[in-house]
Design a protein around this motif. Structure first.
Motif, mmCIF file in Angstrom:
data_model
loop_
_atom_site.group_PDB
_atom_site.id
_atom_site.type_symbol
_atom_site.label_atom_id
_atom_site.label_comp_id
_atom_site.label_asym_id
_atom_site.label_seq_id
_atom_site.Cartn_x
_atom_site.Cartn_y
_atom_site.Cartn_z
ATOM 1 N N ASP A 26 -7.422 9.175 -6.838
ATOM 2 C CA ASP A 26 -7.317 9.403 -8.277
ATOM 3 C C ASP A 26 -5.857 9.557 -8.701
ATOM 4 O O ASP A 26 -5.459 9.067 -9.760
ATOM 5 N N ASP A 27 -5.046 10.208 -7.866
ATOM 6 C CA ASP A 27 -3.621 10.374 -8.169
ATOM 7 C C ASP A 27 -2.901 9.029 -8.289
ATOM 8 O O ASP A 27 -1.898 8.920 -8.994
ATOM 9 N N LYS A 28 -3.427 8.017 -7.580
ATOM 10 C CA LYS A 28 -2.841 6.665 -7.641
ATOM 11 C C LYS A 28 -3.603 5.769 -8.614
ATOM 12 O O LYS A 28 -3.461 4.555 -8.595
ATOM 13 N N ARG A 29 -4.436 6.406 -9.441
ATOM 14 C CA ARG A 29 -5.172 5.723 -10.501
ATOM 15 C C ARG A 29 -6.189 4.700 -9.968
ATOM 16 O O ARG A 29 -6.427 3.658 -10.584
ATOM 17 N N TYR A 81 -19.327 8.680 6.708
ATOM 18 C CA TYR A 81 -19.107 8.512 5.269
ATOM 19 C C TYR A 81 -18.248 7.292 4.979
ATOM 20 O O TYR A 81 -17.350 6.960 5.764
ATOM 21 N N PHE A 82 -18.518 6.664 3.838
ATOM 22 C CA PHE A 82 -17.653 5.645 3.252
ATOM 23 C C PHE A 82 -17.074 6.234 1.975
ATOM 24 O O PHE A 82 -17.792 6.918 1.228
ATOM 25 N N LEU A 83 -15.819 5.950 1.714
ATOM 26 C CA LEU A 83 -15.244 6.177 0.400
ATOM 27 C C LEU A 83 -14.763 4.817 -0.078
ATOM 28 O O LEU A 83 -14.059 4.122 0.647
ATOM 29 N N ILE A 84 -15.193 4.420 -1.266
ATOM 30 C CA ILE A 84 -14.905 3.095 -1.805
ATOM 31 C C ILE A 84 -14.228 3.258 -3.160
ATOM 32 O O ILE A 84 -14.660 4.068 -3.990
ATOM 33 N N CYS A 85 -13.163 2.484 -3.363
ATOM 34 C CA CYS A 85 -12.492 2.476 -4.660
ATOM 35 C C CYS A 85 -11.757 1.150 -4.801
ATOM 36 O O CYS A 85 -11.747 0.341 -3.877
ATOM 37 N N HIS A 86 -11.154 0.938 -5.963
ATOM 38 C CA HIS A 86 -10.368 -0.290 -6.122
ATOM 39 C C HIS A 86 -9.179 -0.070 -7.044
ATOM 40 O O HIS A 86 -9.132 0.887 -7.808
ATOM 41 N N GLY A 87 -8.238 -0.999 -6.885
ATOM 42 C CA GLY A 87 -7.066 -1.057 -7.743
ATOM 43 C C GLY A 87 -7.029 -2.406 -8.434
ATOM 44 O O GLY A 87 -7.719 -3.350 -8.020
ATOM 45 N N SER A 88 -6.209 -2.511 -9.459
ATOM 46 C CA SER A 88 -6.209 -3.737 -10.260
ATOM 47 C C SER A 88 -5.246 -4.802 -9.755
ATOM 48 O O SER A 88 -5.326 -5.950 -10.179
ATOM 49 N N ASP A 118 -14.747 9.653 11.299
ATOM 50 C CA ASP A 118 -15.999 10.019 10.635
ATOM 51 C C ASP A 118 -16.065 9.527 9.192
ATOM 52 O O ASP A 118 -17.137 9.528 8.586
ATOM 53 N N ILE A 119 -14.929 9.141 8.652
ATOM 54 C CA ILE A 119 -14.848 8.648 7.276
ATOM 55 C C ILE A 119 -14.074 7.338 7.292
ATOM 56 O O ILE A 119 -12.997 7.259 7.883
ATOM 57 N N VAL A 120 -14.627 6.330 6.638
ATOM 58 C CA VAL A 120 -13.933 5.052 6.507
ATOM 59 C C VAL A 120 -13.726 4.800 5.019
ATOM 60 O O VAL A 120 -14.684 4.824 4.234
ATOM 61 N N CYS A 121 -12.472 4.590 4.641
ATOM 62 C CA CYS A 121 -12.124 4.326 3.244
ATOM 63 C C CYS A 121 -11.934 2.828 3.049
ATOM 64 O O CYS A 121 -11.230 2.183 3.832
ATOM 65 N N HIS A 122 -12.545 2.309 2.009
ATOM 66 C CA HIS A 122 -12.419 0.901 1.647
ATOM 67 C C HIS A 122 -11.681 0.852 0.318
ATOM 68 O O HIS A 122 -12.231 1.254 -0.716
ATOM 69 N N VAL A 123 -10.439 0.379 0.349
ATOM 70 C CA VAL A 123 -9.635 0.273 -0.864
ATOM 71 C C VAL A 123 -9.547 -1.204 -1.198
ATOM 72 O O VAL A 123 -8.887 -1.976 -0.500
ATOM 73 N N PHE A 124 -10.235 -1.604 -2.247
ATOM 74 C CA PHE A 124 -10.354 -2.998 -2.616
ATOM 75 C C PHE A 124 -9.425 -3.375 -3.760
ATOM 76 O O PHE A 124 -9.104 -2.536 -4.610
ATOM 77 N N HIS A 125 -9.074 -4.653 -3.813
ATOM 78 C CA HIS A 125 -8.607 -5.274 -5.050
ATOM 79 C C HIS A 125 -9.873 -5.455 -5.882
ATOM 80 O O HIS A 125 -10.950 -5.729 -5.328
#
Length: 118
Positions: A15-18, A36-43, A84-91
């Motif tokens: 969230d700090d990186k929008r 756990y998965f954490l999924i988010c994206h950037g523009s 134990d946690i895998v983060c997926h940071v997508f375009h």
């Protein structure tokens, strides 16, 4: 620090990186590869890299080991492996294409506190 606290810390770093549309999934009942998965994206690619770097920096500060980070140079789908946690940071384009939330639709969502971009 337990996994739910770590997920919230990661979500806050994103969230700090929008980062947009931050979602956490409890994978314990649907997958053997991670809890756990954490999924988010950037523009754009620069923002995707900044989000992934923010996760790594935050985890380094809290003493949580980042086992590996893949896809950073291309910045279309960066995977940050915390075991134990895998983060997926997508375009954003890749996020809609791969649609992990639908693929892993049986996974329960983990509630994140307010303040997340959406």
């Amino acid at each position: 620090m337990d996994n739910k606290a770590i997920i919230q810390t990661i979500a806050d770093a994103c969230d700090d990186k929008r980062a947009e549309d931050i979602v956490a999934l409890d994978m314990q009942d649907v997958s053997l590869m991670t809890d756990y998965f954490l999924i988010c994206h950037g523009s754009n690619e620069r923002q995707v890299q900044a989000i992934a770097r923010g996760i790594k920096d935050t985890m380094d500060e809290t003493g949580v080991e980042v086992r590996r980070m893949e896809g950073f140079d291309q910045a279309r789908w960066i995977l940050v492996d915390l075991d134990d946690i895998v983060c997926h940071v997508f375009h954003k384009d890749e996020r809609h294409y791969y649609n992990l939330e639908r693929l892993w639709g049986d996974a329960a969502r983990v509630e994140l506190h307010a303040g997340q971009n959406g």
